[in-house]
Scaffold this active site. Structure first.
Site, short mmCIF file in Angstrom:
data_model
loop_
_atom_site.label_atom_id
_atom_site.label_comp_id
_atom_site.label_asym_id
_atom_site.label_seq_id
_atom_site.Cartn_x
_atom_site.Cartn_y
_atom_site.Cartn_z
N HIS A 118 18.20 11.81 22.79
CA HIS A 118 18.62 12.98 21.99
C HIS A 118 18.19 12.83 20.52
O HIS A 118 18.85 13.39 19.64
CB HIS A 118 20.14 13.20 22.05
N SER A 139 -4.41 16.29 0.77
CA SER A 139 -4.05 17.68 0.51
C SER A 139 -4.85 18.17 -0.68
O SER A 139 -5.12 17.42 -1.62
CB SER A 139 -2.54 17.76 0.20
N LYS A 164 -0.51 13.04 -0.81
CA LYS A 164 -0.35 13.21 0.63
C LYS A 164 -1.25 12.32 1.49
O LYS A 164 -2.38 12.05 1.14
CB LYS A 164 -0.61 14.67 1.02
N GLU A 206 -1.41 15.83 14.66
CA GLU A 206 -0.91 17.21 14.67
C GLU A 206 -1.75 18.11 15.57
O GLU A 206 -1.24 18.97 16.29
CB GLU A 206 -0.90 17.78 13.25
#
Ligand code: ARG
Length: 471
Positions: free
Chosen positions: A158, A279, A285, A292
């Site tokens: 969970h 970025s 970043k 992704e």
């Protein structure tokens, strides 16, 4: 355009360009050129054996097909606007190159059995290549597991901290998934290992073609036994897309975990410069774009399966033009999973583990509460009661604002009489890991052995082809 279509005999006017545009598949099915030409060569040989071509004609056809193969390989093939698809393009060019014998190649054959055969040949090759790519990623994962050594992290249920687990064990979970993925591509390859060629447009061929010899030439194990099924089914493509889907789902889940782990919140891993992206605005970043996209692209692979399944579900037998939709779906799925497999392999190579952050994550969350229950079971307490008693200790720890493992044995004994000073031996991350020594568990010895096993016997190996018994 002056050149006629191959099927142009009965037509006077030319095809409306608006229909032609929708109908034309050459731009995407040209990637079948090598299997189409190989299939045509074998078909010509079968025609010669059936007495429908002379040896000289066969030689002329073989020479022409060889040249066309060269043109496609070197990207010098010049398609005409009338080349609807790869099949008509090759045949048109063959006739251009060799004249009359070329006009005999399509004897007893239809594009319907031809395209189904091309697709099977192509699927078999791609399944084999994808199995190799899967094996490479599995080995890379096993290597990453080895690098992770005895680093422990919380196992989650969970997405709540549950129990300590070796990071290596977590990585090896994906090797298991990949192993099954390899098997799924084997299943798809077996479905494709059946030859539709010789089934004609729908009802079979009217010429004495020895289909078994033809299948042997093309390396097919089986000959399709019903012409309507052979030209009207795309089960092997569905199996392939299913295999791609489950693989993409697994890679998406792996991607999601890497994304989480690379976040400041988890911090279990750092992405090396080779796999992190920056970025345009935020100078600090380090983005996990590869992972992704592994997650994001799983959706289009499912889309491809849905595309084909939907195209098939209402089709009357046998061939219908809807079936042309199979190719973009399988090609896109193939390109997508090939790309994701490569990117995830690079990602796993570039993953650095942050031992300190992993250790810090083991501190909160009462990860050893189950060890207390197990300790009590070893003292003869029934598990349900032990669970209850361990729960009271968690409540006590929460009240005192500490982790349950930080309570002193004396305090624990106040709450639970069965607890003795030996509890401290059970209440460490190391002891908790070591205790999970049954097969499948995270005990370091087990995990080390699994890594070795996976490194010597890679996931999804290609089984040797069985020798065909002489019939
Ligand atoms: N391009 C077609 C396909 O992909 C080839 C078969 C065409 N057959 C036909 N009867 N028009 O399915």
């Amino acid at each position: 355009m002056s050149s006629k279509r191959l099927w142009g005999g009965r037509f006077k006017g030319s095809l409306d360009p608006r229909i032609d545009r929708l109908n034309r598949s050459f731009d995407f099915d040209r990637r079948l050129f090598f299997v189409d030409i190989g299939g045509s060569h074998a078909w010509a040989a079968a025609l010669q054996r059936a007495g429908l071509l002379t040896k000289k004609e066969l030689r002329a056809i073989a020479g022409g097909l060889g040249r066309i193969m060269g043109e496609f390989s070197q990207d010098t093939f010049k398609p005409l606007p009338t080349d609807e698809d790869i099949h008509t393009a090759v045949e048109r060019r063959l006739i251009e190159l060799v004249g009359e014998p070329g006009k005999k190649l399509h004897t007893g054959r239809s594009r319907n059995d031809q395209v189904a055969t091309d697709l099977h040949l192509w699927l078999r090759l791609r399944c084999e290549q994808l199995r190799r790519d899967i094996a490479v990623l599995a080995l890379t994962l096993a290597g990453a597991a080895e690098r992770a050594g005895e680093i422990a992290i919380p196992a989650y249920t969970h997405l709540q901290r549950a129990q300590p687990v070796l990071l290596a064990h977590h990585l090896l979970a994906y090797v298991e998934m990949l192993d099954r993925d390899g098997t799924r591509f084997l299943v798809a390859a077996r479905a494709a290992d059946e030859m539709p060629l010789g089934c004609g447009a729908a009802v079979g061929t009217g010429f004495p073609i020895d289909r078994k010899a033809l299948a042997k030439d093309l390396g097919f194990k089986r000959v399709a036994r019903n012409s309507l099924d052979a030209v009207g089914s795309r089960d092997a493509a569905l199996d392939f897309l299913h295999a791609c889907n489950v693989l993409a789902i697994h890679l998406s889940r792996l991607g999601e975990e890497i994304i989480l782990w690379a976040s400041a919140e988890f911090g279990f891993v750092r992405l090396s410069d080779t796999i992190a992206t920056g970025s345009s605005l935020l100078p600090q970043k380090r983005n996990p774009d590869g992972a992704e996209l592994a997650r994001g692209k799983a959706g289009r692979v499912l889309g491809n399966l849905v595309t084909l399944a939907t195209a098939l579900k209402g089709l009357p037998l046998a061939y219908n033009k809807d079936l042309q939709e199979d190719k973009e779906a399988v090609f896109d799925a193939d390109d997508t999973v090939t790309g994701i497999l490569a990117a995830m392999t690079a990602t796993l190579e570039g993953l650095e583990f942050d031992e300190k952050r992993c250790a810090a994550a083991l501190k909160g969350g009462h990860l050893l509460a189950t060890e207390i229950a197990d300790y009590l079971v070893r003292k003869g307490v029934p598990f349900r009661t032990a669970h209850e008693k361990a729960g009271t200790l968690v409540a006590r720890a929460e009240k005192e604002g500490v982790d349950v493992a930080e309570l002193s044995p004396a305090v624990m004994a106040e709450e639970v009489e069965e607890i003795g000073p030996d509890i401290t031996r059970a209440l460490s991350i190391k002891a908790a890991l070591k205790a999970k020594r049954a097969l499948g568990g995270t005990a370091p010895n087990r995990v080390r052995a699994e890594i070795r096993r996976r490194q010597s016997k890679p996931a999804a190996p290609t089984p040797p082809r069985k020798r065909r018994p002489k019939s």
